[in-house]
Design an enzyme around this catalytic site. Structure first.
Site, PDB file in Angstrom:
ATOM      1  N   LYS A 180       0.706  -1.126   0.029  1.00 33.05           N
ATOM      2  CA  LYS A 180      -0.121  -0.107  -0.007  1.00 33.05           C
ATOM      3  C   LYS A 180       1.026   1.075   0.089  1.00 33.05           C
ATOM      4  O   LYS A 180       1.509   1.694   1.067  1.00 33.05           O
ATOM      5  CB  LYS A 180      -0.805   0.096   1.248  1.00 33.05           C
ATOM      6  CG  LYS A 180      -2.032   1.079   0.944  1.00 33.05           C
ATOM      7  CD  LYS A 180      -2.884   1.311   2.310  1.00 33.05           C
ATOM      8  CE  LYS A 180      -1.865   2.420   3.229  1.00 33.05           C
ATOM      9  NZ  LYS A 180      -1.634   4.073   2.785  1.00 33.05           N
ATOM     10  N   GLU A 255      10.251   2.267  10.387  1.00 34.55           N
ATOM     11  CA  GLU A 255      11.148   3.144  10.138  1.00 34.55           C
ATOM     12  C   GLU A 255      10.515   4.593  10.073  1.00 34.55           C
ATOM     13  O   GLU A 255       9.531   4.853   9.330  1.00 34.55           O
ATOM     14  CB  GLU A 255      11.825   3.066   8.739  1.00 34.55           C
ATOM     15  CG  GLU A 255      13.053   3.831   8.342  1.00 34.55           C
ATOM     16  CD  GLU A 255      12.932   5.248   7.782  1.00 34.55           C
ATOM     17  OE1 GLU A 255      12.955   6.366   8.735  1.00 34.55           O
ATOM     18  OE2 GLU A 255      12.928   5.452   6.681  1.00 34.55           O
ATOM     19  N   CYS A 289      12.881  11.951   6.214  1.00 36.66           N
ATOM     20  CA  CYS A 289      13.000  11.416   7.765  1.00 36.66           C
ATOM     21  C   CYS A 289      14.185  12.075   8.199  1.00 36.66           C
ATOM     22  O   CYS A 289      14.424  12.194   9.416  1.00 36.66           O
ATOM     23  CB  CYS A 289      12.648  10.197   7.697  1.00 36.66           C
ATOM     24  SG  CYS A 289      13.505   9.107   6.703  1.00 36.66           S
ATOM     25  N   GLU A 386       9.213  16.732  14.934  1.00 36.03           N
ATOM     26  CA  GLU A 386       9.473  16.758  13.396  1.00 36.03           C
ATOM     27  C   GLU A 386       8.592  17.728  12.523  1.00 36.03           C
ATOM     28  O   GLU A 386       7.275  17.295  12.693  1.00 36.03           O
ATOM     29  CB  GLU A 386       9.608  15.413  12.897  1.00 36.03           C
ATOM     30  CG  GLU A 386       9.868  15.176  11.611  1.00 36.03           C
ATOM     31  CD  GLU A 386       9.505  13.645  10.890  1.00 36.03           C
ATOM     32  OE1 GLU A 386      10.560  13.313  10.437  1.00 36.03           O
ATOM     33  OE2 GLU A 386       8.868  12.792  11.579  1.00 36.03           O
TER      34      GLU A 386
END
Length: 492
Positions: A180, A255, A289, A386
């Site tokens: 997906k 992750e 990231c 973040e």
């Protein structure tokens, strides 16, 4: 472009058990971030269709020889890699129009993806059981076997590359998968599936479903027929994934987010330091990231560095992703651009100084100038959270100890960079940083031969390298005595 136009008009966008199907779930309109023009309408999967895909993968793993016929897997994956090589220009263009990233960056993503697939093909050629001769005369073999049905879920920032980091080792290991992509960047995945469909992959081995996390994504995580979930994305979603997987002890790898520091010492050239800092922080519009979103600069270099950084950012070329001179493209969506702007407002409210940028470009498309904050404190949200966009904070440090403490003082531990002319010092500091990947005098480069992943709340497990393959394998130990008679000593 004729082929791409046909793909954008395609209604049968799900691939389940070797067949193309029209999604029965939500409809989603996709637009190009660089000009906000209509691209296509996506017909997403219903939960029932996701369950069909899982069942197809479940049946294929148990009835097909994909898992045990290594030779067949190798030849099939080689054919897929060649198909990707032949179609890489189309794949690159789809990444550009779907994500807004510059063409040159997208091209590198596709090249790296093909290299990743070929790396895992070569790795399974070499893979053999480990043999151990025991002191009692028995022999043990340590086998690595495929886990089974794997749900692979990836985000929107590197749709094809991050997808291949999971698909390549999962298929090479002999698993069956349901893949997906992000609901907003599925285009390259649809083309990949078309190419895979031409390579005699057994029905049910690879399945593509489209849709959001709520509904389709949840079904992929909670199904009792799924043996492993591999997820790349935000830490909050990652927390939900691991909680759901824990209920059945499902194998899981994550992750997740980062807030990566880049330590810059005063024994380097300020001009080069600013150049590398811009690359580390603003590659792919900062939607990375591992982006070096916290710049930690030695006090002796601090003012000079800020001057060079400001000077270079004034000249940064932002705009049309298909222009070969473009250095920064468009933000992925209106919603994400609004999130970035909220964080810029938060930084100002917290008392930080916006040294440069953070302004929308006066042109069509979702463009913003990189934002640089100074006079920040460690507890500020713009330092700790973040943002996933072109926003950085710059702090000064006096000693190595202070630099290490600042670098480690977040809940994340994905990556870090060190820029220094003193290799011995850099290696020592690398040993004290709590991060899964550390670059010394460089930044960003993923090496397919080496592991990728983080400490703390940046995830669990590793992708790439042999570790990436091991993440899709179970370990089985088989011990054999020479004969039953050799067990004569074993008496109660």
């Amino acid at each position: 472009m004729h082929h791409l136009k046909k793909l954008l008009e395609k209604c049968d966008q799900l691939y389940i058990n070797g067949h193309w199907l029209k999604g029965e779930g939500e409809k989603r309109v996709l637009s190009n971030p660089a000009n906000e023009e209509f691209l296509t309408e996506i017909h997403e999967a219903s939960v029932e269709q996701v369950e069909l895909a899982i069942q197809a993968a479940f049946d294929a793993f148990r009835t097909n020889d994909w898992a045990i016929n290594k030779g067949k897997r190798i030849e099939t994956l080689k054919r897929i890699a060649q198909r990707l090589e032949d179609a890489k220009d189309d794949l690159t263009k789809l990444e550009v129009i779907n994500t807004g990233k510059p063409y040159n960056e997208a091209k590198l993503d596709i090249d790296d993806s093909i290299a990743c697939l070929r790396y895992y093909v070569d790795l399974i050629v070499e893979k053999q059981p480990r043999r151990i001769k025991m002191e009692d005369g028995s022999v043990s073999k340590v086998h690595k076997e495929p886990i089974g049905v794997c749900s692979l879920i990836v985000p929107w920032n590197f749709p094809f590359l991050l997808g291949m980091w999971k698909i390549a080792p999962a298929l090479a290991a002999g698993n069956t998968i349901v893949f997906k992509p992000s609901e907003i960047t599925p285009l390259s995945s649809i083309l990949f599936t078309e190419l895979l469909d031409q390579c005699d992959v057994p029905d049910g081995v690879f399945n593509l479903v489209l849709g959001a996390g709520k509904g389709p994504g949840e079904a992929l995580v909670t199904s009792d027929k799924v043996d492993k979930v591999s997820f790349t994305g935000g830490s909050e979603t990652g927390r939900k994934v691991i909680e759901l997987c824990a209920q059945s002890f499902k194998r899981v790898s994550l992750e997740l987010g980062g807030k990566s520091p880049f330590l810059i010492f005063d024994d380097v050239d300020a001009d080069l330091a600013a150049e590398l800092a811009i690359y580390g922080a603003f590659l792919n519009q900062g939607e990375v990231c591992v982006a070096s979103s916290r710049l930690l600069v030695h006090e002796n270099l601090y003012e000079t560095f800020l001057g060079k950084l400001n000077e270079k950012l004034q000249k940064l070329r932002i705009g049309d992703p298909f222009d070969e001179n473009t250095e920064m493209g468009a933000i992925i969506s209106k919603e994400h651009l609004a999130k970035i702007e909220r964080y810029i407002s938060i930084g100002k409210e917290e008392g930080a100084t916006l040294l440069f940028g953070g302004e929308r470009l006066n042109r069509k498309g979702l463009f913003i100038t990189p934002a640089v904050f100074t006079n920040v404190k460690q507890n500020m949200r713009i330092v700790q959270e973040e943002i996933f966009g072109p926003v950085v904070t710059v702090q000064s440090f006096r000693t190595e100890k202070e630099a290490i403490e600042l670098a480690n003082d977040t809940k994340f531990g994905l990556a870090a960079g060190i820029l220094s002319g003193n290799q011995e010092r850099a290696q020592k500091i690398a040993g004290e940083l709590k991060a899964g990947m550390i670059w010394i005098n460089s930044y960003h480069t993923p090496y397919v031969e080496a592991p990728w992943g983080g400490y703390k709340q940046s995830g669990i497990g590793r992708e790439l390298g042999p570790e990436g393959l091991d993440g899709f394998l179970e370990t089985k130990h088989v011990n054999t005595q020479k004969s039953v008679e050799s067990l004569g000593w074993y008496k109660f």
